[in-house]
Scaffold this motif. Structure first.
Motif, PDB file in Angstrom:
ATOM      1  N   GLU A  96     -29.493 -51.382  -3.239  1.00 52.93           N
ATOM      2  CA  GLU A  96     -28.697 -52.233  -2.356  1.00 52.93           C
ATOM      3  C   GLU A  96     -29.495 -53.441  -1.855  1.00 52.93           C
ATOM      4  N   GLY A  97     -30.814 -53.298  -1.780  1.00 50.21           N
ATOM      5  CA  GLY A  97     -31.677 -54.388  -1.349  1.00 50.21           C
ATOM      6  C   GLY A  97     -31.925 -54.451   0.137  1.00 50.21           C
ATOM      7  N   ASP A  98     -31.032 -53.900   0.939  1.00 49.15           N
ATOM      8  CA  ASP A  98     -31.224 -53.924   2.384  1.00 49.15           C
ATOM      9  C   ASP A  98     -31.444 -52.527   2.960  1.00 49.15           C
ATOM     10  N   VAL A  99     -31.741 -51.568   2.078  1.00 50.82           N
ATOM     11  CA  VAL A  99     -32.022 -50.190   2.493  1.00 50.82           C
ATOM     12  C   VAL A  99     -33.382 -49.790   1.930  1.00 50.82           C
ATOM     13  N   LEU A 100     -34.207 -49.239   2.796  1.00 50.92           N
ATOM     14  CA  LEU A 100     -35.543 -48.792   2.420  1.00 50.92           C
ATOM     15  C   LEU A 100     -35.627 -47.281   2.566  1.00 50.92           C
ATOM     16  N   VAL A 101     -36.174 -46.608   1.565  1.00 53.78           N
ATOM     17  CA  VAL A 101     -36.456 -45.175   1.624  1.00 53.78           C
ATOM     18  C   VAL A 101     -37.902 -45.032   2.066  1.00 53.78           C
ATOM     19  N   VAL A 102     -38.146 -44.247   3.097  1.00 54.68           N
ATOM     20  CA  VAL A 102     -39.499 -44.063   3.620  1.00 54.68           C
ATOM     21  C   VAL A 102     -39.781 -42.575   3.743  1.00 54.68           C
ATOM     22  N   ARG A 103     -40.930 -42.146   3.212  1.00 52.47           N
ATOM     23  CA  ARG A 103     -41.366 -40.743   3.331  1.00 52.47           C
ATOM     24  C   ARG A 103     -41.702 -40.449   4.784  1.00 52.47           C
ATOM     25  N   ILE A 104     -41.256 -39.292   5.240  1.00 55.01           N
ATOM     26  CA  ILE A 104     -41.486 -38.910   6.629  1.00 55.01           C
ATOM     27  C   ILE A 104     -41.300 -37.403   6.762  1.00 55.01           C
ATOM     28  N   ASP A 105     -41.941 -36.820   7.723  1.00 55.61           N
ATOM     29  CA  ASP A 105     -41.791 -35.403   8.016  1.00 55.61           C
ATOM     30  C   ASP A 105     -40.317 -35.085   8.300  1.00 55.61           C
ATOM     31  N   LEU A 106     -39.858 -33.921   7.850  1.00 52.44           N
ATOM     32  CA  LEU A 106     -38.445 -33.559   8.024  1.00 52.44           C
ATOM     33  C   LEU A 106     -38.015 -33.510   9.493  1.00 52.44           C
ATOM     34  N   ASP A 107     -38.867 -33.026  10.373  1.00 54.63           N
ATOM     35  CA  ASP A 107     -38.513 -32.985  11.804  1.00 54.63           C
ATOM     36  C   ASP A 107     -38.355 -34.395  12.360  1.00 54.63           C
ATOM     37  N   ASP A 108     -39.248 -35.297  11.978  1.00 57.56           N
ATOM     38  CA  ASP A 108     -39.151 -36.687  12.414  1.00 57.56           C
ATOM     39  C   ASP A 108     -37.899 -37.340  11.845  1.00 57.56           C
ATOM     40  N   LYS A 109     -37.581 -37.017  10.615  1.00 59.75           N
ATOM     41  CA  LYS A 109     -36.372 -37.553   9.975  1.00 59.75           C
ATOM     42  C   LYS A 109     -35.144 -37.197  10.798  1.00 59.75           C
ATOM     43  N   GLU A 110     -34.995 -35.928  11.121  1.00 56.06           N
ATOM     44  CA  GLU A 110     -33.828 -35.482  11.880  1.00 56.06           C
ATOM     45  C   GLU A 110     -33.762 -36.150  13.247  1.00 56.06           C
ATOM     46  N   LEU A 153     -40.664 -51.089  12.131  1.00 56.77           N
ATOM     47  CA  LEU A 153     -40.873 -50.844  10.701  1.00 56.77           C
ATOM     48  C   LEU A 153     -42.351 -50.665  10.396  1.00 56.77           C
ATOM     49  N   ALA A 154     -43.199 -51.470  11.007  1.00 59.76           N
ATOM     50  CA  ALA A 154     -44.649 -51.331  10.804  1.00 59.76           C
ATOM     51  C   ALA A 154     -45.127 -49.954  11.249  1.00 59.76           C
ATOM     52  N   GLU A 155     -44.635 -49.474  12.383  1.00 57.16           N
ATOM     53  CA  GLU A 155     -45.012 -48.144  12.874  1.00 57.16           C
ATOM     54  C   GLU A 155     -44.549 -47.055  11.911  1.00 57.16           C
ATOM     55  N   LEU A 156     -43.337 -47.187  11.404  1.00 52.17           N
ATOM     56  CA  LEU A 156     -42.804 -46.170  10.506  1.00 52.17           C
ATOM     57  C   LEU A 156     -43.547 -46.169   9.172  1.00 52.17           C
ATOM     58  N   LEU A 157     -43.873 -47.340   8.647  1.00 50.96           N
ATOM     59  CA  LEU A 157     -44.634 -47.401   7.392  1.00 50.96           C
ATOM     60  C   LEU A 157     -46.027 -46.806   7.574  1.00 50.96           C
ATOM     61  N   THR A 158     -46.627 -47.043   8.722  1.00 48.48           N
ATOM     62  CA  THR A 158     -47.943 -46.455   9.007  1.00 48.48           C
ATOM     63  C   THR A 158     -47.832 -44.936   9.092  1.00 48.48           C
ATOM     64  N   ALA A 159     -46.780 -44.453   9.723  1.00 51.17           N
ATOM     65  CA  ALA A 159     -46.563 -42.998   9.792  1.00 51.17           C
ATOM     66  C   ALA A 159     -46.342 -42.421   8.397  1.00 51.17           C
ATOM     67  N   ALA A 160     -45.603 -43.132   7.555  1.00 49.72           N
ATOM     68  CA  ALA A 160     -45.379 -42.684   6.174  1.00 49.72           C
ATOM     69  C   ALA A 160     -46.692 -42.659   5.406  1.00 49.72           C
ATOM     70  N   TRP A 161     -47.518 -43.663   5.625  1.00 48.69           N
ATOM     71  CA  TRP A 161     -48.828 -43.721   4.970  1.00 48.69           C
ATOM     72  C   TRP A 161     -49.662 -42.501   5.378  1.00 48.69           C
ATOM     73  N   ARG A 162     -49.680 -42.190   6.665  1.00 49.85           N
ATOM     74  CA  ARG A 162     -50.433 -41.020   7.152  1.00 49.85           C
ATOM     75  C   ARG A 162     -49.873 -39.727   6.563  1.00 49.85           C
TER      76      ARG A 162
END
Length: 109
Positions: free
Chosen positions: A36-50, A84-93
């Protein structure tokens, strides 16, 4: 915006995944743009996701393909750059090897 933020993280490289830009560390994906171009998938812990989906459904969501998978979808038009920067950093960790994460963390004195 995504590219700039992701590539600032240690050892992150840009590749392609399903024909769209993807950001990985040591061959493990941390984020990728959906078709879609305006949606990003980011890896994250399942609890954080919910938690994110429940508290900020205007920004964070999922779809059946990602049910039970540690990734959240983000509406890029709705998220602030700082968040977004915080979430990408969390995904990186979440994805990076523990030794690399330890080397990245600021040392307390």
């Amino acid at each position: 915006m995504v590219r700039d933020l992701a590539l600032k993280l240690p050892e992150v490289v840009e590749t392609a995944s399903y024909g769209t830009p993807s950001f990985k560390i040591r061959k493990r994906m941390i984020a990728r743009l959906r078709e879609e171009g305006d949606v990003l998938v980011v890896r994250i812990d399942l609890d954080d996701k919910e938690y994110l989906i429940q508290t900020r459904p205007d920004i964070y969501f999922t779809m059946p393909h990602y049910d039970g998978y540690p990734a959240v979808l983000i509406r890029l038009t709705a998220i602030r750059r700082e968040e977004l920067a915080e979430l990408l950093t969390a995904a990186w960790r979440f994805v990076a090897p523990s030794r690399l994460v330890a080397a990245f963390e600021p040392r307390s004195t």
